[in-house]
Scaffold this active site. Structure first.
Site, PDB file in Angstrom:
ATOM      1  N   GLU A 103      -3.027   5.344  -0.252  1.00 17.41           N
ATOM      2  CA  GLU A 103      -2.191   4.277  -0.793  1.00 17.41           C
ATOM      3  C   GLU A 103      -2.674   3.843  -2.161  1.00 17.41           C
ATOM      4  O   GLU A 103      -3.865   3.586  -2.366  1.00 17.41           O
ATOM      5  CB  GLU A 103      -2.191   3.070   0.149  1.00 17.41           C
ATOM      6  CG  GLU A 103      -1.299   3.249   1.367  1.00 17.41           C
ATOM      7  CD  GLU A 103      -0.921   1.913   1.976  1.00 17.41           C
ATOM      8  OE1 GLU A 103      -0.528   0.993   1.225  1.00 17.41           O
ATOM      9  OE2 GLU A 103      -1.028   1.787   3.205  1.00 17.41           O
ATOM     10  N   ARG A 104      -1.727   3.746  -3.071  1.00 16.12           N
ATOM     11  CA  ARG A 104      -2.006   3.265  -4.419  1.00 16.12           C
ATOM     12  C   ARG A 104      -2.637   1.877  -4.344  1.00 16.12           C
ATOM     13  O   ARG A 104      -2.110   0.964  -3.733  1.00 16.12           O
ATOM     14  CB  ARG A 104      -0.684   3.203  -5.205  1.00 16.12           C
ATOM     15  CG  ARG A 104      -0.793   2.665  -6.611  1.00 16.12           C
ATOM     16  CD  ARG A 104       0.587   2.519  -7.243  1.00 16.12           C
ATOM     17  NE  ARG A 104       1.409   1.561  -6.500  1.00 16.12           N
ATOM     18  CZ  ARG A 104       2.648   1.222  -6.871  1.00 16.12           C
ATOM     19  NH1 ARG A 104       3.218   1.774  -7.931  1.00 16.12           N
ATOM     20  NH2 ARG A 104       3.336   0.348  -6.152  1.00 16.12           N
ATOM     21  N   CYS A 139       6.108  -2.787   0.721  1.00 19.28           N
ATOM     22  CA  CYS A 139       5.152  -2.346   1.742  1.00 19.28           C
ATOM     23  C   CYS A 139       5.874  -2.375   3.080  1.00 19.28           C
ATOM     24  O   CYS A 139       6.285  -3.441   3.551  1.00 19.28           O
ATOM     25  CB  CYS A 139       3.926  -3.246   1.775  1.00 19.28           C
ATOM     26  SG  CYS A 139       2.716  -2.762   3.046  1.00 19.28           S
ATOM     27  N   GLY A 140       6.039  -1.204   3.689  1.00 18.33           N
ATOM     28  CA  GLY A 140       6.815  -1.108   4.912  1.00 18.33           C
ATOM     29  C   GLY A 140       6.172  -1.772   6.113  1.00 18.33           C
ATOM     30  O   GLY A 140       6.811  -2.538   6.847  1.00 18.33           O
ATOM     31  N   ASN A 141       4.892  -1.491   6.367  1.00 19.38           N
ATOM     32  CA  ASN A 141       4.218  -2.097   7.517  1.00 19.38           C
ATOM     33  C   ASN A 141       4.143  -3.611   7.379  1.00 19.38           C
ATOM     34  O   ASN A 141       4.342  -4.346   8.351  1.00 19.38           O
ATOM     35  CB  ASN A 141       2.818  -1.508   7.674  1.00 19.38           C
ATOM     36  CG  ASN A 141       2.840  -0.086   8.199  1.00 19.38           C
ATOM     37  OD1 ASN A 141       3.668   0.268   9.031  1.00 19.38           O
ATOM     38  ND2 ASN A 141       1.933   0.735   7.708  1.00 19.38           N
ATOM     39  N   CYS A 150       1.040   3.896   6.628  1.00 18.21           N
ATOM     40  CA  CYS A 150       1.762   3.444   5.430  1.00 18.21           C
ATOM     41  C   CYS A 150       3.247   3.553   5.733  1.00 18.21           C
ATOM     42  O   CYS A 150       3.775   4.659   5.890  1.00 18.21           O
ATOM     43  CB  CYS A 150       1.392   4.290   4.217  1.00 18.21           C
ATOM     44  SG  CYS A 150       2.310   3.863   2.712  1.00 18.21           S
ATOM     45  N   GLY A 151       3.922   2.415   5.829  1.00 22.70           N
ATOM     46  CA  GLY A 151       5.336   2.409   6.179  1.00 22.70           C
ATOM     47  C   GLY A 151       6.212   3.043   5.117  1.00 22.70           C
ATOM     48  O   GLY A 151       7.105   3.843   5.433  1.00 22.70           O
ATOM     49  N   THR A 152       5.977   2.689   3.847  1.00 23.11           N
ATOM     50  CA  THR A 152       6.792   3.304   2.796  1.00 23.11           C
ATOM     51  C   THR A 152       6.473   4.786   2.661  1.00 23.11           C
ATOM     52  O   THR A 152       7.347   5.586   2.338  1.00 23.11           O
ATOM     53  CB  THR A 152       6.606   2.590   1.444  1.00 23.11           C
ATOM     54  OG1 THR A 152       5.221   2.618   1.075  1.00 23.11           O
ATOM     55  CG2 THR A 152       7.103   1.167   1.492  1.00 23.11           C
ATOM     56  N   GLY A 153       5.214   5.178   2.942  1.00 23.23           N
ATOM     57  CA  GLY A 153       4.863   6.594   2.930  1.00 23.23           C
ATOM     58  C   GLY A 153       5.611   7.360   4.009  1.00 23.23           C
ATOM     59  O   GLY A 153       6.079   8.482   3.786  1.00 23.23           O
ATOM     60  N   GLN A 158      -3.854  -5.270   2.378  1.00 23.73           N
ATOM     61  CA  GLN A 158      -2.978  -5.964   1.438  1.00 23.73           C
ATOM     62  C   GLN A 158      -2.878  -7.446   1.781  1.00 23.73           C
ATOM     63  O   GLN A 158      -3.050  -7.835   2.945  1.00 23.73           O
ATOM     64  CB  GLN A 158      -1.562  -5.369   1.440  1.00 23.73           C
ATOM     65  CG  GLN A 158      -1.384  -4.116   0.612  1.00 23.73           C
ATOM     66  CD  GLN A 158      -1.334  -2.867   1.470  1.00 23.73           C
ATOM     67  OE1 GLN A 158      -1.176  -2.957   2.686  1.00 23.73           O
ATOM     68  NE2 GLN A 158      -1.478  -1.704   0.854  1.00 23.73           N
TER      69      GLN A 158
END
Length: 263
Positions: free
Chosen positions: A198-199, A72-74, A207-210, A45
Site C-alpha cells: 500500500e502506498r 480506502c476500501g477497508n 487492501c480493499g481498493t487493491g 491508516q
C-alpha cells in the site's frame, strides 16, 4: 482529548475519528504520531469522519506516513458500520454509496478509470499492459479506483519479494502520485489470491481498493468473472463489477475498542 474508535477490515487496521460534532485537526505529523505502533495508538491508516454539505458525511484517509489518500476500501466498510444503514459519503476519490444493513457491509466504490491521465501516469501509454518492468514484475495494468493501482498477474504471489519491490514501484517517477502495488494469482475464474504493497503504508493484511482494482483488471482481461472472491492474507472480499458500471465491494468490518488519547 481525542476520542477514537479502533477498527479493522481483514486485519487492515484503522484509528477512526468521528469529527462530525466537534472538529479535529489532523495533519501529516499528527497522523504519523497516531499511527506509530510503538509511541502512538498504532494503525495502518487514520480515518476522519467530518460533516459534508453534499452528502451524509465527508471522510478523509491518512496513511501511516502522514500522506493523505483519496480512498480506502477497508476503511470505508468500517465507516459504513459506524454510520449504519444506507449512506452517501464524500471522499477525495469521489462519492461512495455504503450499506451496513447486512452481516458484511458493502460499498459502491464508483467506476474504475483507465485513461493514462486519470491514473495518472507520467506520459501517454497503454494502461492495460504498461510497457515497463521491475525485474520479474512486468507489464502491469494500471487502474484508478479512487486511488492509483498497478496490478501484476503472477504464477505465485507468495514468491514475489513485495517488501523489496513494492517501495521501488510505488516511488517510480512514472507514477506522479505514487501507486499501490498489487501482485495477484488467478486460482480460477471465481477466485484470486492477492498481496498488496500500500502506498504510504507498506505491506498490509488486506487492501480493499487493491482487491477492487485487481478484480477489475482480471475481469477486463477475461481472467475472472463477476462476482469474484479476492483472498488476501487477512481474509476474503467479494467484488462485483461489469464493464461500464460501478464496483461493489462486500466484506467484514470489525469494531475492536474505543479510547481517548491526549494529543
Amino acid at each position: 482529548m481525542l476520542r477514537f474508535h479502533k477498527m479493522h477490515g481483514l486485519g487492515n487496521d484503522f484509528v477512526v475519528i468521528d469529527a462530525r460534532e466537534a472538529p479535529v485537526a489532523i495533519d501529516g505529523p499528527r497522523a504519523r504520531a497516531i499511527a506509530d505502533r510503538r509511541r502512538g495508538i498504532g494503525c495502518d491508516q487514520i480515518v476522519v469522519i467530518e460533516p459534508s454539505d453534499s452528502a451524509d458525511a465527508k471522510v478523509r484517509f491518512f496513511n501511516a506516513d502522514g500522506s493523505e489518500a483519496e480512498s480506502c476500501g477497508n476503511a470505508s466498510r468500517c465507516v459504513a458500520t459506524l454510520i449504519g444503514g444506507e449512506a452517501r459519503v464524500e471522499t477525495l476519490g469521489g462519492l461512495l454509496h455504503m450499506s451496513a444493513e447486512g452481516a458484511n457491509p458493502s460499498v459502491d466504490m464508483g467506476s474504475p478509470r483507465f485513461d493514462w491521465n486519470q491514473i495518472p501516469i507520467a506520459y501517454p501509454a497503454d494502461t492495460a499492459a504498461m510497457p515497463v518492468a521491475w525485474e520479474e514484475l512486468e507489464a502491469p495494468m494500471a487502474v484508478n479506483v479512487g486511488n492509483t493501482h498497478a496490478v501484476f498477474f503472477v504464477s505465485d504471489t507468495d514468491a514475489v519479494e513485495l517488501d523489496r519491490l513494492g517501495p521501488i514501484i510505488e516511488h517510480d517517477p512514472i507514477f506522479p502520485n505514487r501507486t499501490n502495488v498489487n501482485v495477484a494469482t488467478i486460482e480460477n475464474p471465481d477466485r484470486i489470491r492477492l498481496r498488496v504493497w500500500e502506498r504510504g503504508t507498506g505491506l498490509t493484511e488486506a487492501c480493499g481498493t487493491g482487491a477492487c482494482a485487481t478484480a477489475v483488471a482480471a475481469i477486463k482481461q477475461g481472467k475472472a468473472h463477476s462476482p469474484v472472491t479476492v483472498a488476501l492474507p487477512g481474509g476474503e472480499l467479494v467484488i462485483e463489477w461489469a464493464p461500464g458500471g460501478p464496483i461493489r465491494m462486500t466484506g467484514p468490518a470489525t469494531y475492536v475498542y474505543s479510547g481517548e488519547a491526549d494529543l
